[in-house]
Design an enzyme around this catalytic site. Structure first.
Site, PDB file in Angstrom:
ATOM      1  N   LYS A  13       0.836  -1.213   0.000  1.00  0.00           N
ATOM      2  CA  LYS A  13       0.000   0.000   0.000  1.00  0.00           C
ATOM      3  C   LYS A  13       0.871   1.263   0.000  1.00  0.00           C
ATOM      4  O   LYS A  13       0.644   2.170  -0.793  1.00  0.00           O
ATOM      5  CB  LYS A  13      -0.929   0.026   1.239  1.00  0.00           C
ATOM      6  CG  LYS A  13      -1.841  -1.180   1.352  1.00  0.00           C
ATOM      7  CD  LYS A  13      -2.750  -1.092   2.559  1.00  0.00           C
ATOM      8  CE  LYS A  13      -2.040  -1.137   3.902  1.00  0.00           C
ATOM      9  NZ  LYS A  13      -1.311  -2.396   4.191  1.00  0.00           N
ATOM     10  N   ARG A  86      -9.634   0.773   8.842  1.00  0.00           N
ATOM     11  CA  ARG A  86      -9.195  -0.587   9.163  1.00  0.00           C
ATOM     12  C   ARG A  86     -10.240  -1.342   9.963  1.00  0.00           C
ATOM     13  O   ARG A  86     -10.041  -2.506  10.297  1.00  0.00           O
ATOM     14  CB  ARG A  86      -7.943  -0.496  10.021  1.00  0.00           C
ATOM     15  CG  ARG A  86      -6.669  -0.722   9.272  1.00  0.00           C
ATOM     16  CD  ARG A  86      -5.568  -0.462  10.269  1.00  0.00           C
ATOM     17  NE  ARG A  86      -4.425  -1.252  10.024  1.00  0.00           N
ATOM     18  CZ  ARG A  86      -3.341  -0.821   9.426  1.00  0.00           C
ATOM     19  NH1 ARG A  86      -3.281   0.399   8.934  1.00  0.00           N
ATOM     20  NH2 ARG A  86      -2.303  -1.601   9.299  1.00  0.00           N
ATOM     21  N   ARG A 125      12.105  -5.486   4.607  1.00  0.00           N
ATOM     22  CA  ARG A 125      11.739  -4.076   4.367  1.00  0.00           C
ATOM     23  C   ARG A 125      12.693  -3.158   5.131  1.00  0.00           C
ATOM     24  O   ARG A 125      13.033  -3.396   6.282  1.00  0.00           O
ATOM     25  CB  ARG A 125      10.313  -3.805   4.829  1.00  0.00           C
ATOM     26  CG  ARG A 125      10.026  -2.294   4.845  1.00  0.00           C
ATOM     27  CD  ARG A 125       8.591  -1.949   4.924  1.00  0.00           C
ATOM     28  NE  ARG A 125       7.918  -2.499   6.072  1.00  0.00           N
ATOM     29  CZ  ARG A 125       6.600  -2.425   6.254  1.00  0.00           C
ATOM     30  NH1 ARG A 125       5.844  -1.833   5.359  1.00  0.00           N
ATOM     31  NH2 ARG A 125       6.043  -2.935   7.325  1.00  0.00           N
ATOM     32  N   ARG A 158      11.508  -1.410  10.771  1.00  0.00           N
ATOM     33  CA  ARG A 158      10.419  -1.127  11.717  1.00  0.00           C
ATOM     34  C   ARG A 158      10.379  -2.159  12.841  1.00  0.00           C
ATOM     35  O   ARG A 158      10.587  -3.344  12.601  1.00  0.00           O
ATOM     36  CB  ARG A 158       9.078  -1.131  10.967  1.00  0.00           C
ATOM     37  CG  ARG A 158       8.779   0.208  10.340  1.00  0.00           C
ATOM     38  CD  ARG A 158       7.607   0.208   9.421  1.00  0.00           C
ATOM     39  NE  ARG A 158       6.418  -0.472   9.898  1.00  0.00           N
ATOM     40  CZ  ARG A 158       5.264  -0.475   9.248  1.00  0.00           C
ATOM     41  NH1 ARG A 158       5.150   0.193   8.109  1.00  0.00           N
ATOM     42  NH2 ARG A 158       4.222  -1.105   9.718  1.00  0.00           N
ATOM     43  N   ARG A 169      -0.223  -9.022  13.226  1.00  0.00           N
ATOM     44  CA  ARG A 169      -0.829  -7.970  12.386  1.00  0.00           C
ATOM     45  C   ARG A 169      -1.696  -8.588  11.300  1.00  0.00           C
ATOM     46  O   ARG A 169      -2.757  -8.073  10.960  1.00  0.00           O
ATOM     47  CB  ARG A 169       0.271  -7.107  11.755  1.00  0.00           C
ATOM     48  CG  ARG A 169       0.887  -6.133  12.745  1.00  0.00           C
ATOM     49  CD  ARG A 169       2.232  -5.603  12.277  1.00  0.00           C
ATOM     50  NE  ARG A 169       2.171  -4.914  11.026  1.00  0.00           N
ATOM     51  CZ  ARG A 169       3.228  -4.732  10.221  1.00  0.00           C
ATOM     52  NH1 ARG A 169       4.414  -5.193  10.583  1.00  0.00           N
ATOM     53  NH2 ARG A 169       3.101  -4.094   9.086  1.00  0.00           N
TER      54      ARG A 169
HETATM   55  P1  AP5 Z   1       4.865  -1.569   1.783  1.00  0.00           P
HETATM   56  O1  AP5 Z   1       4.562  -0.761   0.574  1.00  0.00           O
HETATM   57  O2  AP5 Z   1       5.588  -0.918   2.897  1.00  0.00           O
HETATM   58  O3  AP5 Z   1       3.544  -2.331   2.281  1.00  0.00           O
HETATM   59  P2  AP5 Z   1       2.299  -1.803   3.126  1.00  0.00           P
HETATM   60  O4  AP5 Z   1       1.090  -2.471   2.584  1.00  0.00           O
HETATM   61  O5  AP5 Z   1       2.306  -0.308   3.193  1.00  0.00           O
HETATM   62  O6  AP5 Z   1       2.660  -2.466   4.526  1.00  0.00           O
HETATM   63  P3  AP5 Z   1       2.614  -1.902   5.995  1.00  0.00           P
HETATM   64  O7  AP5 Z   1       3.331  -2.940   6.797  1.00  0.00           O
HETATM   65  O8  AP5 Z   1       3.112  -0.499   6.093  1.00  0.00           O
HETATM   66  O9  AP5 Z   1       1.115  -1.931   6.265  1.00  0.00           O
HETATM   67  P4  AP5 Z   1       0.411  -2.018   7.594  1.00  0.00           P
HETATM   68  O10 AP5 Z   1      -0.936  -1.752   7.099  1.00  0.00           O
HETATM   69  O11 AP5 Z   1       0.564  -3.232   8.404  1.00  0.00           O
HETATM   70  O12 AP5 Z   1       1.168  -0.934   8.494  1.00  0.00           O
HETATM   71  P5  AP5 Z   1       0.829   0.559   8.844  1.00  0.00           P
HETATM   72  O13 AP5 Z   1       2.072   1.318   8.780  1.00  0.00           O
HETATM   73  O14 AP5 Z   1      -0.345   1.051   8.091  1.00  0.00           O
HETATM   74  O15 AP5 Z   1       5.717  -2.851   1.285  1.00  0.00           O
HETATM   75  C1  AP5 Z   1       6.188  -3.822   2.185  1.00  0.00           C
HETATM   76  C2  AP5 Z   1       7.538  -4.364   1.698  1.00  0.00           C
HETATM   77  O16 AP5 Z   1       7.343  -5.061   0.468  1.00  0.00           O
HETATM   78  C3  AP5 Z   1       8.584  -3.272   1.382  1.00  0.00           C
HETATM   79  O17 AP5 Z   1       9.863  -3.769   1.659  1.00  0.00           O
HETATM   80  C4  AP5 Z   1       8.423  -3.038  -0.130  1.00  0.00           C
HETATM   81  O18 AP5 Z   1       9.614  -2.570  -0.709  1.00  0.00           O
HETATM   82  C5  AP5 Z   1       8.051  -4.446  -0.618  1.00  0.00           C
HETATM   83  N1  AP5 Z   1       7.155  -4.451  -1.754  1.00  0.00           N
HETATM   84  C6  AP5 Z   1       6.092  -3.614  -2.000  1.00  0.00           C
HETATM   85  N2  AP5 Z   1       5.489  -3.965  -3.153  1.00  0.00           N
HETATM   86  C7  AP5 Z   1       6.149  -5.060  -3.631  1.00  0.00           C
HETATM   87  C8  AP5 Z   1       5.990  -5.886  -4.794  1.00  0.00           C
HETATM   88  N3  AP5 Z   1       4.997  -5.654  -5.689  1.00  0.00           N
HETATM   89  N4  AP5 Z   1       6.844  -6.915  -4.951  1.00  0.00           N
HETATM   90  C9  AP5 Z   1       7.842  -7.145  -4.055  1.00  0.00           C
HETATM   91  N5  AP5 Z   1       8.046  -6.388  -2.958  1.00  0.00           N
HETATM   92  C10 AP5 Z   1       7.214  -5.364  -2.745  1.00  0.00           C
HETATM   93  O19 AP5 Z   1       0.354   0.393  10.380  1.00  0.00           O
HETATM   94  C11 AP5 Z   1       1.254   0.086  11.404  1.00  0.00           C
HETATM   95  C12 AP5 Z   1       0.518   0.051  12.729  1.00  0.00           C
HETATM   96  O20 AP5 Z   1      -0.064   1.343  13.010  1.00  0.00           O
HETATM   97  C13 AP5 Z   1      -0.673  -0.925  12.800  1.00  0.00           C
HETATM   98  O21 AP5 Z   1      -0.263  -2.240  13.126  1.00  0.00           O
HETATM   99  C14 AP5 Z   1      -1.527  -0.264  13.917  1.00  0.00           C
HETATM  100  O22 AP5 Z   1      -0.982  -0.530  15.175  1.00  0.00           O
HETATM  101  C15 AP5 Z   1      -1.356   1.220  13.629  1.00  0.00           C
HETATM  102  N6  AP5 Z   1      -2.378   1.743  12.709  1.00  0.00           N
HETATM  103  C16 AP5 Z   1      -2.178   2.293  11.482  1.00  0.00           C
HETATM  104  N7  AP5 Z   1      -3.332   2.665  10.917  1.00  0.00           N
HETATM  105  C17 AP5 Z   1      -4.309   2.335  11.801  1.00  0.00           C
HETATM  106  C18 AP5 Z   1      -5.731   2.432  11.783  1.00  0.00           C
HETATM  107  N8  AP5 Z   1      -6.384   2.955  10.719  1.00  0.00           N
HETATM  108  N9  AP5 Z   1      -6.414   1.982  12.858  1.00  0.00           N
HETATM  109  C19 AP5 Z   1      -5.781   1.480  13.939  1.00  0.00           C
HETATM  110  N10 AP5 Z   1      -4.437   1.340  14.014  1.00  0.00           N
HETATM  111  C20 AP5 Z   1      -3.707   1.755  12.958  1.00  0.00           C
END
Ligand code: AP5
Length: 217
Positions: A13, A86, A125, A158, A169
């Site tokens: 994402k 979410r 990552r 991270r 997660r």
């Molecule tokens: P990346 O693009 O970073 O993936 P992502 O989907 O953004 O993954 P996240 O881990 O950031 O998502 P998340 O939803 O768990 O975490 P968030 O930060 O929102 O890609 C991942 C890896 O793969 C990278 O190394 C990239 O280079 C690689 N990659 C990407 N595309 C690829 C491809 N096509 N092929 C190969 N490799 C690829 O949330 C973190 C925490 O914050 C949550 O756990 C929660 O505690 C809190 N939080 C955030 N939002 C909320 C909410 N709305 N409500 C409640 N808590 C929340």
């Protein structure tokens, strides 16, 4: 254009949001990035949310809803919501906020990736604290070992990318966030794409969807 990116942890994402932001000049709102910034600064909010994030649990709805509401007010040119909503409650509150702002969602893009692929991706990552660039040491490595291509800063891993936290997660995603797929399908604005392809191929699929929407406006 107003877009939501749905998908499990590691679906890509953040990576895709940055590409969309650049090509279409619309703002990314990543609740994860915003919360991590608060943790890094050690603010009161940061201290409150750290324990949830470290365990792979969701931060309480009222906290993230407030964060998103504040930012949406400055997004008249469009937005990409990355990591929000979410929960069903967040999705319903988002509808209320958008109605008040006289805005609507054009597309919800659901990026599908399997759990095994996610575990592989997140272990490798690395991110840049300064500009937010995201790399993968295997799939899209930086040019120089663990240094950001754009600002020469050392990259970091991270805290919540440890395997046990990633599995938690993923479970939280299945329980709380996956039901949103049907929620948006019923509204007729859901587009599901295969996220297990090269970053560029995934982006081409998204661009095709967005361009079709633009044409039909
Ligand atoms: P990346 O693009 O970073 O993936 P992502 O989907 O953004 O993954 P996240 O881990 O950031 O998502 P998340 O939803 O768990 O975490 P968030 O930060 O929102 O890609 C991942 C890896 O793969 C990278 O190394 C990239 O280079 C690689 N990659 C990407 N595309 C690829 C491809 N096509 N092929 C190969 N490799 C690829 O949330 C973190 C925490 O914050 C949550 O756990 C929660 O505690 C809190 N939080 C955030 N939002 C909320 C909410 N709305 N409500 C409640 N808590 C929340």
């Amino acid at each position: 254009m107003n877009i939501i990116l749905l998908g499990c942890p590691g679906a890509g994402k953040g990576t895709q949001a940055k590409l969309i932001e650049k090509k279409y000049n619309i703002k990314q709102i990543s609740t994860g990035d915003i919360l991590r910034e608060e943790v890094k600064k050690g603010t009161e909010l940061g201290l409150k949310v750290k324990e949830y994030m470290d365990k792979g649990e969701l931060v309480p709805d009222e906290i993230v809803i407030k964060i998103v509401e504040k930012r949406l007010k400055n997004c008249k040119n469009g937005f990409i919501l990355d990591g929000f909503p979410r929960t069903l409650n967040q999705a319903l509150k988002l509808d209320e906020i958008l109605e008040k702002l006289d805005m609507k969602i054009d597309a919800v893009i659901n990026i599908e990736v399997s759990e095994d692929e996610v575990i592989r991706r997140l272990a490798y990552r690395r991110s840049c604290r300064k500009c937010g660039a995201v790399y993968n040491l295997i799939y899209n490595p930086p040019k120089n070992d663990e240094i950001c291509d754009f600002c020469n800063e050392p990259l970091y891993q991270r805290d919540d990318d440890k395997e046990d936290v990633v599995r938690r997660r993923f479970k939280v995603y299945k329980e709380s966030t996956e039901p949103l797929i049907n929620f948006y399908k019923e509204k007729g604005i859901l587009y599901t794409i295969n996220g297990e392809r090269d970053v560029d191929e995934v982006f081409n699929s998204i661009a095709e969807i967005l361009e079709n929407i633009q044409k039909s406006k």
